[in-house]
Design an enzyme around this catalytic site. Structure first.
Site, PDB file in Angstrom:
ATOM      1  N   TRP A 102       0.843  -1.213   0.000  1.00  0.00           N
ATOM      2  CA  TRP A 102       0.000   0.000   0.000  1.00  0.00           C
ATOM      3  C   TRP A 102       0.863   1.243   0.000  1.00  0.00           C
ATOM      4  O   TRP A 102       0.582   2.203  -0.715  1.00  0.00           O
ATOM      5  CB  TRP A 102      -0.965  -0.011   1.184  1.00  0.00           C
ATOM      6  N   ASP A 169      -1.994   6.589   6.549  1.00  0.00           N
ATOM      7  CA  ASP A 169      -2.991   5.644   6.056  1.00  0.00           C
ATOM      8  C   ASP A 169      -3.285   4.684   7.213  1.00  0.00           C
ATOM      9  O   ASP A 169      -2.473   3.828   7.538  1.00  0.00           O
ATOM     10  CB  ASP A 169      -2.426   4.890   4.841  1.00  0.00           C
ATOM     11  N   LYS A 193     -11.955  -2.217   6.456  1.00  0.00           N
ATOM     12  CA  LYS A 193     -11.153  -3.123   7.263  1.00  0.00           C
ATOM     13  C   LYS A 193     -11.660  -3.141   8.708  1.00  0.00           C
ATOM     14  O   LYS A 193     -11.908  -4.179   9.270  1.00  0.00           O
ATOM     15  CB  LYS A 193      -9.668  -2.723   7.241  1.00  0.00           C
TER      16      LYS A 193
HETATM   17  C1  PLP Z   1      -6.939  -2.208   1.906  1.00  0.00           C
HETATM   18  C2  PLP Z   1      -5.967  -1.118   2.094  1.00  0.00           C
HETATM   19  C3  PLP Z   1      -5.822  -0.089   1.141  1.00  0.00           C
HETATM   20  C4  PLP Z   1      -6.602  -0.041  -0.152  1.00  0.00           C
HETATM   21  O1  PLP Z   1      -7.913   0.243   0.091  1.00  0.00           O
HETATM   22  P1  PLP Z   1      -8.973   0.422  -1.102  1.00  0.00           P
HETATM   23  O2  PLP Z   1     -10.172   0.902  -0.362  1.00  0.00           O
HETATM   24  O3  PLP Z   1      -9.150  -0.922  -1.742  1.00  0.00           O
HETATM   25  O4  PLP Z   1      -8.460   1.422  -2.048  1.00  0.00           O
HETATM   26  C5  PLP Z   1      -4.905   0.914   1.422  1.00  0.00           C
HETATM   27  N1  PLP Z   1      -4.161   0.909   2.542  1.00  0.00           N
HETATM   28  C6  PLP Z   1      -4.271  -0.064   3.461  1.00  0.00           C
HETATM   29  C7  PLP Z   1      -3.428  -0.027   4.694  1.00  0.00           C
HETATM   30  C8  PLP Z   1      -5.178  -1.102   3.264  1.00  0.00           C
HETATM   31  O5  PLP Z   1      -5.284  -2.086   4.184  1.00  0.00           O
END
Ligand code: PLP
Length: 357
Positions: A102, A169, A193
């Site tokens: 990511w 993030d 998540k």
């Molecule tokens: C799943 C995830 C993403 C991507 O998320 P999307 O909603 O599919 O764009 C980005 N960063 C982290 C840490 C993730 O777990």
């Protein structure tokens, strides 16, 4: 219907009562005799939802009015682009910590908009640890980090003391533990998540950090436009925001972040202790960087995986196959995962050892 123990990495498990409330709102929202899916996002009843979804974020993060909260579509992946678009000055430099897939994707987008300084990376060891002790350039516009690496199962336990705006993030561990949110200039998280369903991404940003890049801003990509629009510049992801709001209310009603942090630690200790004790399994990452959300482990004898798969499937366990980049197993134990389900997995591992060690 027999109970399934859902260890899915994402979209992940949600509290049963939230699913029930959400499904009811699809038929009759707020006693309006209308579905939430068929009313105006500008109706009084939905405005209350958006307002609550915004204020509860600030409340759980314990931040004041210098921060703004809004929800966007496009996933956390859109934020990989929107962060540099809104914070990286033309001809400026952004600093990034590379801790996995990511972060790598976030770096790729930033490079299209300016200079990027990757301050440290754990790619040399397949992202199985969190780099520490790196220097942060004081002239960069911000430092971007990923608090929890969903794929590799590493988590930043101590955030860097950062002399420049810190951007995070937090998609896969937001509100799983206490953080000092006031140390961050911007936090974003795809909801699916740990705090809701797929379809909405929460962005919380310090107002005074915006409007400094010097570039002409496309409206839909401009944080200020979404702030001025009250998270409704265009039709927002109405239903995902509603379910996220319900999930956060569930968290708050049960005792908030302090409560869940304790529970998450107990769950993580339970499974990691078994991985370390059991002669058939081993953990994949540096112990001090182990994620309390995504627990990755492998078998010493991969040829036994077929047998182990039968074992856990028989115990109504779902979603513990590892990411294709790591292999083996990944048990995601997000906020809504009860400790009883973790115990079921641990029991399965014990039983398996008795039979196959
Ligand atoms: C799943 C995830 C993403 C991507 O998320 P999307 O909603 O599919 O764009 C980005 N960063 C982290 C840490 C993730 O777990």
């Amino acid at each position: 219907m027999s109970k399934i123990h859902n260890f899915s990495a994402g979209p992940g498990i949600l509290p049963a009562e939230v699913l029930k409330q959400a499904s009811e709102a699809c038929i009759n929202f707020d006693n309006m005799n209308l579905s939430l899916l068929e009313i105006s996002h500008r109706s009084k009843n939905y405005e209350a939802v958006i307002a609550e979804a915004q204020s509860i974020i600030k409340e759980l993060f314990e931040v004041g009015n210098d921060y703004e909260v809004f929800y966007l579509g496009g996933g956390a992946s859109l934020q990989f682009a929107m962060v540099p678009y809104n914070l990286l000055r033309e001809n400026g430099t952004a600093a990034y910590l590379n801790t996995g897939v990511w972060a790598t994707k976030a770096i790729k987008e930033a490079k299209l908009l300016g200079n990027v300084n990757v301050v440290a990376s754990s790619e040399d060891k397949k992202f199985t640890y969190i780099p520490k002790g790196y220097a942060i350039p004081t002239d960069a516009d911000y430092l971007h980090i990923t608090s929890n690496n969903t794929i590799y199962g590493t988590q930043i336990k101590e955030f860097p003391k950062c002399p420049i705006p810190l951007v995070c993030d937090m998609s896969s561990d937001i509100f799983s533990r206490k953080v000092n949110a006031n140390d961050f200039t911007l936090i974003y998280a795809g909801a699916q998540k740990n705090i809701g369903p797929a379809g909405s991404t929460m962005v919380m940003v310090k107002k005074d950090a915006l409007g400094k890049t010097g570039r002409k801003m496309l409206s839909m990509l401009d944080y200020n436009v979404h702030i001025k629009g009250g998270s409704m510049y265009n039709t927002p992801p109405v239903f995902p925001i509603y379910v996220t709001m319900l999930t956060l209310k569930w968290l708050k009603a049960n005792g908030g972040v302090a409560w869940i942090e304790k529970l998450n630690q107990q769950k993580a200790d339970l499974i990691y202790n078994e991985i370390d004790r059991n002669s058939l399994f081993y953990g994949t990452v540096a112990k001090e960087d182990r994620s309390n959300m995504n627990v990755c482990f492998l078998m010493h004898k991969p040829e036994l995986e077929i047998e182990f798969d039968k074992f856990w499937k028989d115990a109504n366990i779902s979603g513990i196959r590892g990411h294709r980049d790591v292999g083996g197993y990944r048990a995601s134990i997000y906020n809504a995962m009860p400790i009883e389900s973790v115990q079921v997995l641990v029991d399965v591992m014990k039983e398996f050892e008795k039979k196959f060690a």
